[in-house]
Design an enzyme around this catalytic site. Structure first.
Site, short mmCIF file in Angstrom:
data_model
loop_
_atom_site.label_atom_id
_atom_site.label_comp_id
_atom_site.label_asym_id
_atom_site.label_seq_id
_atom_site.Cartn_x
_atom_site.Cartn_y
_atom_site.Cartn_z
CB SER A 108 -23.73 4.08 16.02
OG SER A 108 -22.42 3.66 16.05
CD GLN A 110 -18.41 3.32 14.66
OE1 GLN A 110 -18.21 3.51 15.16
NE2 GLN A 110 -20.15 3.70 15.67
CG HIS A 112 -13.95 4.80 11.87
ND1 HIS A 112 -15.28 6.33 12.19
CD2 HIS A 112 -13.83 3.76 12.54
CE1 HIS A 112 -15.26 5.58 13.76
NE2 HIS A 112 -15.14 4.45 13.85
CE LYS A 135 -13.18 7.67 16.79
NZ LYS A 135 -14.90 7.08 17.32
CD GLU A 137 -12.95 3.42 16.25
OE1 GLU A 137 -13.21 4.03 16.85
OE2 GLU A 137 -13.41 2.19 15.87
CG HIS A 276 -16.97 -0.97 12.98
ND1 HIS A 276 -16.51 -0.12 11.58
CD2 HIS A 276 -17.06 -0.01 13.87
CE1 HIS A 276 -15.66 1.05 12.42
NE2 HIS A 276 -16.05 0.81 13.68
NE ARG A 295 -22.34 8.16 16.30
CZ ARG A 295 -21.21 9.34 16.40
NH1 ARG A 295 -22.07 9.55 15.17
NH2 ARG A 295 -20.05 8.56 17.07
CE LYS A 301 -22.82 9.83 20.39
NZ LYS A 301 -21.28 9.55 20.99
#
Length: 423
Positions: A108, A110, A112, A135, A137, A276, A295, A301
């Site tokens: 995906s 996406q 955050h 979120k 990462e 990313h 996304r 999804k």
């Protein structure tokens, strides 16, 4: 006797469809190495190994003195094990989720949200954004790991507009011209032009996207059949993504976003609002405890294009600036530290030569989770009744301020990753 605060964990495997199959997966290999009784199914994907207290993947404690508890249950009853600062800052909860990912199919396009946006999205659509946390990462490569991260320099995007007429068609003449004229201007002008271009692409009618993507796939396939090279327009990657997600708008994102191929030990940090995607490979990942992902492509999804286009950081940077490098420890010659600018987590990489018989794990004012990637040891601590054997795939929870000694049981180099929270 003091309460046991160091113990092995049995962690949760997630078999998402994008994961590598069977023993090709690093996740499956770690499972099989840690417990010979585990049988790997070659026809199933082994996508993620979760090490933490997430409600959908709370690790189990493997210690007879702590019967039938998950890590989350135990921490709720023993919050001091988190460390005083962590306990107070994060309301008595472990603030990170530690993972291993084995990616076969692209994962995906996406980004955050930051905390402010996360709170807003959670209020508006809790079915899609289930919590109010950010979120961030970090992904650290274990094998060659390919991903997209952040917007490319404008000059590179403009070059793709010239080389890929299908891409230019979807962007539109006005937006493409605005982008070309932004070269050399200040960052606000560049960001505005980039936002216009990317939003125009992502909001294009599905039928038009499919038509242009089919034209591009046909053209690249003909070039490949004729023995011509297509690297300059990422022909092989485009065909691969189209095969995985036919007709998906995300296939064109490769012309906007930096393509990174990380070597083992190299990392990328994915802060709030940075677009990313993970494309292929195995990595260690650490993230703040949240399920908030916005996304826009390369996924089955829920897709939220308007939110994504509005929230993104439209800073254009070279791919080399997207590499996140660890810093060597001043106290420990075998330790390097990935310390991103967020409070929720830090990841440590420990590399001990096989010639060193014993290694003292640094005591921290934070609970931590240790993952054995290579080598075999026994872990000893003043609070443990007996030494804990650990080999490849073994996972150890270490309470705050605990001293742990690792004795090598074979003269093989150790590779260990450790997630913690350094406030």
């Amino acid at each position: 006797m003091a309460a046991q605060r160091v113990f092995p964990l049995s962690c949760v495997v997630q078999q998402y469809t994008w994961g590598k199959m069977g023993s090709n997966s690093e996740v499956a290999q770690l499972l099989a190495s840690s417990d010979p009784q585990i049988r790997i199914s070659e026809d199933k994907p082994y996508a993620e190994l979760w090490m933490g207290t997430h409600p959908r993947g709370d690790a189990k404690i493997l210690d007879n003195t702590i019967p039938q508890k998950t890590l989350g249950q135990w921490i709720a009853e023993n919050q001091d094990c988190l460390g005083s600062k962590v306990k107070d800052t994060f309301n008595g909860q472990l603030p990170f989720l530690f993972k291993v990912l084995s990616v076969e199919t692209a994962l995906s396009i996406q980004a955050h949200p930051n905390k402010e946006l996360a709170e807003k999205l959670h209020r508006q659509a809790p079915e899609h954004y289930p919590d109010a946390n950010h979120k961030p990462e970090i992904a650290i490569a274990l094998t060659s790991f390919q991903g997209l991260c952040g917007f490319r320099p404008i000059e590179e995007i403009v070059a793709f507009l010239k080389k890929v007429p299908e891409f230019q068609f979807l962007i539109g003449e006005n937006a493409a011209t605005q982008l070309k004229h932004s070269i050399g201007r200040d960052s606000h002008v560049v960001a505005s032009a980039l936002k216009t271009c990317f939003s125009h692409l992502m909001k294009t009618e599905k039928k038009v996207v499919v038509e242009q993507l089919n034209l591009l796939v046909k053209r690249i396939s003909q070039e490949v059949a004729a023995g011509n090279k297509t690297e300059s327009i990422y022909g092989e990657l485009l065909l691969q993504l189209h095969q995985q997600y036919p007709g998906d708008i995300g296939c064109f994102a490769i012309y906007f976003l930096n393509l990174l191929t990380l070597k083992p030990g190299e990392a990328m940090f994915l802060e709030a609002n940075v677009p990313h995607a993970y494309l292929k490979g195995d990595c260690v990942e650490c993230m703040a405890c949240s399920d908030n992902t916005v996304r826009a492509g390369l996924t089955p999804k829920f897709i939220d294009v308007p939110t994504l286009c509005e929230m993104l950081d439209y800073t254009a940077t070279p791919s080399k600036d997207r590499l996140f490098l660890p810093k060597p420890s001043q106290e420990d010659p075998y330790l390097s530290i990935y310390d991103p600018p967020v409070p929720d987590f830090t990841v440590m990489k420990i590399e001990v030569p096989g010639s060193v018989p014993e290694y003292e794990v640094l005591a921290l004012d934070s609970a931590s989770i240790l993952l054995m990637l290579q080598g075999s040891v026994t872990a000893s601590t003043p609070t443990a009744e007996k030494a804990i054997p650990l080999q490849r795939g073994g996972v150890l929870f270490i309470g705050a301020s605990e001293n742990v000694s690792l004795k090598l049981t074979a003269p093989k180099d150790l590779l260990i990753f450790r997630a913690c929270c350094l406030l």
